[in-house]
Enzyme design. Structure first.
Site, PDB file in Angstrom:
ATOM      1  N   HIS A 217       0.676  -1.243   0.101  1.00 60.20           N
ATOM      2  CA  HIS A 217       0.124   0.135  -0.147  1.00 60.20           C
ATOM      3  C   HIS A 217       0.807   1.433  -0.163  1.00 60.20           C
ATOM      4  CE1 HIS A 217      -3.784  -2.032   0.561  1.00 60.20           C
ATOM      5  NE2 HIS A 217      -3.578  -2.566   1.718  1.00 60.20           N
ATOM      6  N   ASP A 254      -3.115 -10.586  -2.079  1.00 62.69           N
ATOM      7  CA  ASP A 254      -3.587 -10.165  -0.862  1.00 62.69           C
ATOM      8  C   ASP A 254      -4.838  -9.602  -1.187  1.00 62.69           C
ATOM      9  OD1 ASP A 254      -2.176  -8.796   1.697  1.00 62.69           O
ATOM     10  OD2 ASP A 254      -4.034  -7.651   0.980  1.00 62.69           O
ATOM     11  N   HIS A 256      -6.757  -7.216  -0.327  1.00 63.37           N
ATOM     12  CA  HIS A 256      -6.664  -5.583  -0.616  1.00 63.37           C
ATOM     13  C   HIS A 256      -5.729  -5.402  -1.887  1.00 63.37           C
ATOM     14  CE1 HIS A 256      -7.093  -6.202   3.726  1.00 63.37           C
ATOM     15  NE2 HIS A 256      -8.277  -5.286   3.600  1.00 63.37           N
ATOM     16  N   ASP A 341      -4.498 -12.514   4.012  1.00 57.80           N
ATOM     17  CA  ASP A 341      -5.816 -12.031   4.528  1.00 57.80           C
ATOM     18  C   ASP A 341      -7.208 -12.377   3.715  1.00 57.80           C
ATOM     19  OD1 ASP A 341      -4.706 -10.365   2.559  1.00 57.80           O
ATOM     20  OD2 ASP A 341      -4.643  -8.556   3.815  1.00 57.80           O
TER      21      ASP A 341
END
Length: 438
Positions: A217, A254, A256, A341
């Protein structure tokens, strides 16, 4: 500094760790030192007697750079090589991105006999690491950000903990800057290792950087979403610069969207960034029609999947999207932002991947690298916040790298799964195949 006992509530089964670390300007190797010699020392307690994990970090050419590392021949004979940078000082109580994440993984690897202690030459832990240089970081991030983060370490020391992301989720402690350099450096060291092994073997080991803070990120101008430096992006630039591996294929599974990696290479035709992520999840980027800009048009692929997508969806994505994209791109190396995740037990999202899903991903990506780029492949730990599902999924990824059967059935509970939104998944896959002419 003595850090008290802690417990991360997401973990199934209590594991307590006592961490002692000291910061010193002396030359004593018994103390945590983040200056010229860059040594760290930590002790973990999990019901067994204390054991030590040491790392020493030096600079350049295989022998000069990694003088205490295994020989190139030893690394070439291995199937897995991993590095560990747990960032024990970078911690916020009750935060999902806590400093118990990497120790939980190490406990699982030990329990499942997936360490050099049990596997001999098959598995190697690369203990001679070096922190990334500021120039390494600046290959992706603005120098103003890097220097600014270093300067606020005094403030973090004074206050104990500060927030460095305006939206709140990214924090810093007194050790965050140096531990983030070490995380990035641990990935770079694995790039050096697998490339060195590939010079003498057609089957170099798969690398896995068990590191934190995570990175995907972190945007070029700063931190974001638990992430400080873009570890996989920094490694991609290093692979190009140091080893002439021009074409880098990055897979981000991931839950996200890896917006930082996306932004770093959005106009670069030589780095293909492919992200699968939950539609509508943080940070809200990674729309299906975002496919690159200018010379990089088509070298970014974002595939948001509907909530509830699971193993069937991801197997289809591998077969119909990831494999054909990689085959067309013809990479020199494959790097992976390995976020765990998306697991059905993870508290931060609502996909329903299983331990078996991650075994499948690890196995498929390993074979893809073997077919396309001489086996050059390095995984980088990103998310994963239920410590039990995180650690078992990473361990089963190791089984995949070793070519051994999955043990997912020992952990996964099919009874908690529900029907996947197959029509929505099919629509998303068909749309991305149309956009990218797959």
């Amino acid at each position: 500094m003595e850090v008290p006992l802690f417990f991360c509530p997401a973990f199934v089964g209590i594991v307590l760790f006592r961490v002692r670390h000291q910061v010193s300007l002396s030359n004593s190797h018994h103390k945590l030192r983040f200056a010229a010699k860059n040594r760290f020392f930590l002790r973990l307690e999990n019901g067994n007697p204390f054991k030590s994990i040491r790392g020493s970090f030096r600079c350049s050419n295989w022998i000069e750079n990694y003088p205490t590392a295994p020989s190139i021949t030893q690394i070439a004979d291995a199937k897995v090589i991993y590095s560990v940078a747990p960032a024990m000082g970078h911690n916020k109580e009750s935060h999902p991105e806590c400093n118990s994440r990497v120790p939980a993984i190490m406990n699982a690897l030990e329990k499942m006999e997936l360490t050099p202690k049990f596997r001999g030459s098959e598995i190697i832990e690369l203990q001679s690491l070096k922190p990334a240089t500021v120039d390494d970081i600046a290959s992706v991030h603005a120098k103003a950000y890097v220097s600014g983060l270093e300067k606020v370490m005094d403030q973090a020391t004074e206050k104990g903990l500060i927030f460095i992301d305006g939206s709140g989720p990214t924090y810093a402690t007194a050790t965050t800057f140096q531990e983030s350099l070490l995380a990035a450096g641990a990935g770079i060291s694995l790039i050096d290792s697998v490339v060195a092994a590939s010079k003498v073997s057609h089957s170099p080991p798969v690398g896995f950087a068990l590191i934190r803070p995570p990175g995907h990120h972190a945007v070029p101008k700063g931190p974001m979403g638990f992430c400080v430096f873009g570890n996989v992006a920094i490694a991609a630039r290093y692979a190009q610069r140091a080893h002439g591996l021009k074409r880098v294929f990055i897979i981000d599974f991931d839950v996200h969207h890896g917006n930082g990696t996306n932004d770093a290479f959005y106009d670069d035709p030589d780095i293909f960034f492919l992200s699968t992520h939950q539609d509508g999840s943080y940070p809200g980027t990674g729309k299906i029609d975002q496919s690159g800009h200018g010379a990089g048009e088509g070298a970014t692929l974002n595939l948001p999947l509907p909530g509830g997508s699971g193993d069937i969806a991801m197997r289809t994505v591998v077969d119909e999207v990831i494999v054909p994209c990689a085959q067309r791109f013809k990479p020199d190396i494959i790097l992976v932002s390995a976020g765990y995740d998306g697991h059905v037990l993870d508290p931060l999202a609502s996909l329903q991947y299983t331990t078996g899903t991650y075994y499948m991903l690890a196995s498929s990506i390993k074979e893809l690298a073997k077919d396309l780029c001489g086996g050059l492949c390095v995984f980088f730990l990103e998310g994963g916040y239920n410590l039990s599902s995180l650690s078992y999924s990473v361990a089963d990824s190791f089984h995949a790298f070793l070519g051994e059967p999955t043990l997912a059935a020992d952990f996964d509970n099919p009874a908690i799964l529900y029907e996947e939104p197959s029509n929505k998944v099919k629509q998303a896959i068909q749309k991305i195949k149309h956009i990218h002419s797959l």
